[in-house]
Design an enzyme around this catalytic site. Structure first.
Site, PDB file in Angstrom:
ATOM      1  CD1 TRP A  23      17.814  23.326 -25.614  1.00  0.00           C
ATOM      2  CD2 TRP A  23      16.745  23.751 -27.538  1.00  0.00           C
ATOM      3  NE1 TRP A  23      17.344  24.623 -25.574  1.00  0.00           N
ATOM      4  CE2 TRP A  23      16.691  24.907 -26.728  1.00  0.00           C
ATOM      5  CE3 TRP A  23      16.152  23.787 -28.798  1.00  0.00           C
ATOM      6  CZ2 TRP A  23      16.053  26.077 -27.132  1.00  0.00           C
ATOM      7  CZ3 TRP A  23      15.512  24.947 -29.205  1.00  0.00           C
ATOM      8  CH2 TRP A  23      15.463  26.079 -28.374  1.00  0.00           C
ATOM      9  CE  LYS A  35      20.816  29.350 -26.306  1.00  0.00           C
ATOM     10  NZ  LYS A  35      20.344  28.278 -27.142  1.00  0.00           N
ATOM     11  CG  ASP A  52      22.753  21.374 -29.533  1.00  0.00           C
ATOM     12  OD1 ASP A  52      23.481  22.388 -29.443  1.00  0.00           O
ATOM     13  OD2 ASP A  52      21.511  21.423 -29.450  1.00  0.00           O
TER      14      ASP A  52
HETATM   15  C1  LIG Z   1      19.357  27.591 -27.723  1.00  0.00           C
HETATM   16  C2  LIG Z   1      19.621  26.179 -28.052  1.00  0.00           C
HETATM   17  C3  LIG Z   1      19.214  25.618 -29.275  1.00  0.00           C
HETATM   18  C4  LIG Z   1      18.433  26.393 -30.311  1.00  0.00           C
HETATM   19  O1  LIG Z   1      19.220  27.258 -30.985  1.00  0.00           O
HETATM   20  P1  LIG Z   1      18.649  28.146 -32.198  1.00  0.00           P
HETATM   21  O2  LIG Z   1      19.893  28.779 -32.702  1.00  0.00           O
HETATM   22  O3  LIG Z   1      17.667  29.089 -31.624  1.00  0.00           O
HETATM   23  O4  LIG Z   1      18.021  27.218 -33.175  1.00  0.00           O
HETATM   24  C5  LIG Z   1      19.549  24.300 -29.525  1.00  0.00           C
HETATM   25  N1  LIG Z   1      20.218  23.562 -28.621  1.00  0.00           N
HETATM   26  C6  LIG Z   1      20.605  24.062 -27.442  1.00  0.00           C
HETATM   27  C7  LIG Z   1      21.356  23.214 -26.484  1.00  0.00           C
HETATM   28  C8  LIG Z   1      20.309  25.386 -27.116  1.00  0.00           C
HETATM   29  O5  LIG Z   1      20.686  25.893 -25.932  1.00  0.00           O
END
Ligand SMILES: *Cc1c(COP(=O)(O)O)cnc(C)c1O
Length: 356
Positions: free
Chosen positions: A99, A190, A166
């Site tokens: 990511w 998540k 993030d």
């Molecule tokens: C799942 C995830 C993403 C991607 O998220 P999307 O909503 O599918 O774009 C980005 N960063 C992390 C840390 C993730 O776990």
């Protein structure tokens, strides 16, 4: 058979959030219409939006001066919106996994990217240390939890430039000192809710500092001005997120979540560390409490498929490791009960007994 849902995302949600969503989809609060059928401009939906924002602020103790936005496009769109809105010439990034790499790739479209630390040499099994952020960087970007590799940064540190994180996969798993960050963002799917909504917590005074023209939809100021309703928001997803936040609050907040999440992680990591067959994938001081990655020791590698079948037959769902790590990954998000972790631990020890 009872399923134990270890999916990495979308993933297990509080049952009450699902039930309340189901009711609202049939009929919202006795108004004679479904949540699916009402205008996002209606007073009913405005109340849902306001409550979701208020709960986010309350649960995370977000200080004055920050805005909470609910957008579309996933965390992945933020990889490009962040440099679009914040980078003039140069930004610093910490490379801790897939990511982070994707975020870096987008940032490079806008200027110079200083990768101040990377754990790519060991397939992202640790968190790089000893890095320094260049003082002339417009911001520093980190990924607090590396969903695929099971590593996590669990403290909020001081940063000489605006810090952007993030937090897709560990938001709401601990109290966060939001004041240390210029921005925090993530896909909700998540720990915060269902797929389809992205949360952004942004300090207003860091906006408006870039020279470039920003397309309307990609400019955070548009969404601040319109209260996340410049265009039609993902109404149902926001409703479920609101219900999830309500559950977090009623359970005792993020402090309580941290307690429960730590207990689940300890239970599983202890089982892994005491096992003769399994071994943790990430270095111990970098271990995530949300995504627990483990593999079989070299001499038992050929038994991985058999264990997968064994676990599946006992109700375990979503424990296959990401293809770039292999082995197994148990995601132990907020809504996962400790009983499910115990069931997995029992399953591991049973399999060991039968196969050693
Ligand atoms: C799942 C995830 C993403 C991607 O998220 P999307 O909503 O599918 O774009 C980005 N960063 C992390 C840390 C993730 O776990």
């Amino acid at each position: 058979m009872k399923k134990h849902n270890f999916n990495a995302g979308p993933c297990i949600l509080p049952r009450v959030a699902i039930e309340n969503t189901a009711k609202a989809v049939l009929e919202l609060n006795g108004i004679g219409m479904s949540l699916l059928e009402i205008s996002h401009r209606s007073k009913e939906f405005q109340a849902i939006m306001d409550e979701a924002v208020a709960l986010f602020k309350e649960v995370l103790e977000i200080p004055e001066g920050y805005q909470v936005l609910f957008l579309g496009g996933g965390a992945s769109l933020q990889f490009c919106m962040v440099p679009f809105n914040f980078m003039n010439k140069k930004a610093a990034y910490l490379e801790t996994g897939v990511w982070a790499k994707k975020a870096i790739k987008e940032a490079k479209l806008f200027g110079e990217v200083a990768v101040v630390g990377s754990s790519s040499d060991k397939n992202f099994t640790y968190i790089p240390k000893g890095w320094t952020v260049p003082a002339d960087a417009d911001y520093f970007h980190i990924t607090t939890n590396n969903t695929i590799y099971g590593t996590e940064i669990r403290e909020d540190f001081d940063c000489p430039v605006p810090l952007i994180a993030d937090m897709s996969s560990d938001i709401l798993s601990r109290p966060v000192d939001v004041s240390k960050y210029a921005m925090i963002y993530g896909g909700a799917q998540k720990n915060a809710g269902p797929a389809g909504v992205t949360f952004v917590i942004v300090r207003e005074d860091v906006l408006g500092k870039v020279e470039r023209v920003i397309p309307t939809m990609l400019d955070y100021r548009t969404h601040i001005k319109e209260g996340s309703m410049f265009n039609t928001p993902p109404c149902v997803n926001i409703f479920t997120m609101k219900e999830t936040l309500k559950w977090v609050k009623e359970m005792g907040g993020v402090k309580k979540m941290a307690e429960l999440d730590n207990a689940k992680a300890d239970l599983l990591y202890n089982a892994i560390d005491n096992s003769r067959m399994f071994v943790g994938a990430a270095e111990k001081d970098a271990r995530s409490i949300m995504n627990i990655c483990f593999v079989m020791k070299e001499e038992y590698k050929d038994k991985e498929d058999a264990f997968m079948e064994f676990a599946k037959a006992r109700g375990m769902v979503g424990i296959k490791g990401h293809r770039s790590v292999g082995g197994f990954r148990a995601s132990t998000y907020n809504a996962l009960p400790i009983e499910s972790v115990q069931a997995l631990v029992d399953c591991m020890s049973e399999f060991e007994k039968e196969n050693l």
